[in-house]
Design a protein around this motif. Structure first.
Motif: not given
Length: 671
Positions: A479, A481-483, A525-530, A534, A536
């Motif tokens: 979704h 999120f890069h993990y 864990l890195a979040t998507p841009e919102w 963003r 990490e």
């Protein structure tokens, strides 16, 4: 290769997958590699960092620990899973390449002073052994690409940074692109007084990179780099009582003997790649380096060092994409050759002035390393990677100072390294991977010639260290999120660690331990841009200890490996507004860790933060930005570096309190 970032692009979504890297000697997506790997592409906020040390680019990378950002005579200390922690100066145990050109010498040491962080466009960090590809000193690998030519015919981009403690850095970037040719030119000047006494630095850096499309199936890169540092003072380590009394002070002996260094270095490289047919590529790389080095250590007897270094190397590699049992397969074979020649002298240090000659010798290292790597898609969801390399290193010293006898000699070290790895693709976005790899790491010439006996020649009691690494990891994209999470265990034999003698404080000698083990967990864990935001977060757990180590008839079994915090976490939050406002917050916690083998002295835990914000605008062909930043946001009292096993308890180099920097950046593209 990512192009020069523009403010106008800062609000576009960040695409996390796929990411192509060349850390494994051919371009692959990171999801196809059975190793823990972090890839960082230059994002807009990195244009507004001070541009002083490489850790500015690699923040929030688990498993990688940086120290010594303020002592330019000792260089930035980088450790990956403990490899590199022993370094008294420069980088050990880690292979480093810039634009495919080796920065690590044949003997395994790397000097970072000639790499300007403002020029880096992409960084790939392999956390764990790659000795099967790169040989000696491959406990980890950092590959960097410098800024690519912009899409325009011509771009000019000056940048100016100011800061407390006399920070002043000027930069100028220019580049352009034509039909079959592109180029970049970069120059910088850095000067800084430093927060501590006797810590001022001044240096100049320049680089030119030219790329030619020789034909539709061949390309050529030419690289020229120059670094000159007329001054880099060493304030030295302090005892705990001295830190409490006055953390700004320099060690008295460092001031007395004017400890520091001067460096003058030139490097050039050439890379030619030819694709004779679909699925095949032949590449040839050649490089040369000259380094004129002088330094002053804080003691009298042999306390001044000078060497004139010449380094050369070539690499030939062949890649073939084909099918094996009707399944996709990639085979890479090649050979590296490197030669290093140091003409070294030592003189007495007479209160900062050059005294009597005490050592004069020529040191030579030659390294030959044939290697192979095979990447096979065994099943639709399973990749198998096998690799191997054999390294042959020949050390030779010619003693031309015979007052204490003839210390000439030579030694040959050779050993194979191998790896086997699997990647299981749960689906397109999620993978489980594992690998087993061996590491072969020889002492550097500097470590060998620092002989505790006080004589010239090599230390006969210092041997190579070997390690066996096992790793299991999972990574993916869920979704947006890069993990990633990685568990590793490394067992090492004859680990090389530094120590000091009371007769030569500030000079590092080296010895082998018996055995050591490293158990660790790395997660990110890195979040998507919102809406332009963003974030990490990363965490590293390191349980490193000696399994067998006897010093002065005392067993140190069970003691923690010095210089590595058991717990460390980092967080990074970035924001970019459509109207040009931007900001970034970086925080990190470093747990307490021991600074000596006996575990009798510890460095206390600390928390650091950096706040960065600014505003930029663009009008037609002109883009400009202003920015301001705050370092050590929480005004923490901490040590920016620790000297492992230092004599007289001088383990600590305090870091600066809260301080401010700022600057201006302009980008002009008239055509």
């Amino acid at each position: 290769m990512a192009q020069e970032p523009e403010l106008a692009d800062s609000t576009k979504p960040v695409i996390l997958n796929p990411i192509n890297i060349t850390a494994t000697r051919s371009e692959r997506q990171s999801k196809e590699i059975p190793n823990a790997i972090t890839t960082i592409d230059r994002y807009p906020q990195q244009n507004f960092q001070p541009g002083v040390t490489l850790d500015e680019f690699a923040r929030s990378t688990p498993g990688v620990f940086f120290q010594n950002q303020a002592n330019f005579s000792q260089d930035l200390r980088i450790s990956i899973r403990g490899f590199g922690a022993r370094s008294a100066f420069g980088v050990r145990g880690i292979q480093m390449r810039v634009d495919g050109i080796p920065q690590t010498l044949p003997d395994g040491q790397t000097q970072l002073d000639s790499i300007d962080p403002s020029l880096i466009d992409q960084m790939a960090i392999v956390r764990g052994p790659l000795a099967s590809l790169y040989g000696n000193a491959s406990g980890g690998m950092i590959g960097m690409e410098t800024r690519a030519a912009p899409d325009e015919q011509f771009v000019l981009s000056p940048r100016q940074v100011f800061g407390q403690y006399g920070l002043f850095k000027s930069e100028l970037f220019a580049g352009g692109r034509h039909t079959r040719f592109d180029y970049t030119v970069f120059g910088s000047h850095l000067q800084q007084n430093g927060w501590r006494d006797h810590s001022n630095v001044q240096n100049y850096f320049s680089q030119a990179k030219l790329n030619f499309n020789v034909s539709d199936d061949a390309d050529l890169m030419l690289l020229f780099r120059k670094f000159y540092s007329p001054e880099a003072k060493d304030p030295g380590g302090l005892t705990l009582d001295q830190v409490r009394e006055n953390p700004k002070q320099a060690a008295s002996r460092n001031a007395q003997f004017n400890a520091g260094e001067e460096v003058n270095q030139e490097q050039m490289g050439i890379r030619f790649r030819k694709r004779p047919s679909v699925g095949q590529e032949i590449s040839f790389t050649a490089h040369m380096l000259h380094r004129d080095f002088q330094n002053r250590l804080p003691f009298f007897d042999g306390g001044q060092v000078q060497f004139d270094r010449l380094v050369g190397g070539i690499s030939l590699q062949y890649r073939h994409d084909h099918t094996l049992f009707n399944r996709p397969n990639r085979l890479i074979v090649g050979v590296d050759y490197g030669i290093q020649n140091d003409d070294r002298q030592r003189f007495n240090n007479d209160a900062g002035k050059r005294g009597t000659l005490t050592l004069n010798q020529i040191e030579r290292v030659q390294n030959v390393g044939p290697f192979f790597r095979n990447e096979w898609r065994v099943f639709d969801k399973l990749d198998l990677v096998l690799g191997g390399r054999w390294d042959w290193l020949h050390y030779q010293v010619q003693d031309t100072f015979r007052d204490d006898g003839n210390q000439s000699g030579n030694k040959t070290l050779s050993q194979g390294s191998g790896t086997a790895g699997l990647v299981y693709h749960l689906n397109e976005q999620h993978q489980i991977y594992t690998n087993v790899a061996s590491v072969f790491e020889t002492p550097t010439t500097t470590e060998l010639v620092n002989n505790p006996s006080g004589k010239g020649g090599f230390n006969p009691n210092l041997n190579p260290q070997t390690s066996l690494s096992q790793e299991l990891g999972v990574r993916g994209l869920l979704h947006g999120f890069h993990y990633e999470t990685t568990l590793f265990y490394i067992h090492s034999w004859d680990e090389i660690l530094p120590f000091e003698l009371p007769s030569s404080p500030g000079r590092a000698f080296f010895r082998n331990t018996g055995e050591s083990s490293r158990l660790g967990v790395e997660t990110r864990l890195a979040t998507p841009e919102w809406k332009g935001l963003r974030g990490e977060i990363s965490y590293t757990y390191s349980d490193f200890e000696f399994e067998k180590f006897i010093v002065d008839d005392a067993s140190l079994k069970g003691n923690a490996y010095p210089g590595i915090p058991p717990h460390r976490w980092e967080g990074l939050l970035r924001y970019a507004h459509p109207h040009g406002f931007f900001g970034q917050l970086h925080v990190q916690h470093v747990g307490s860790f021991f600074v000596n083998d006996t575990n009798s002295v510890a460095n206390h835990a600390y928390n650091l933060g950096q706040l960065l914000f600014g505003w930029g605008a663009r009008y037609r062909w002109l883009e400009s930005s202003i920015f301001i930043g705050v370092n050590n946001l929480f005004d923490e009292s901490y040590n920016a570096n620790t000297r492992i096993n230092a004599a007289f308890g001088r383990y600590f180099e305090p870091g600066a309190p809260i301080n401010v920097f700022g600057g201006l950046r302009i980008r002009i593209s008239p055509f």
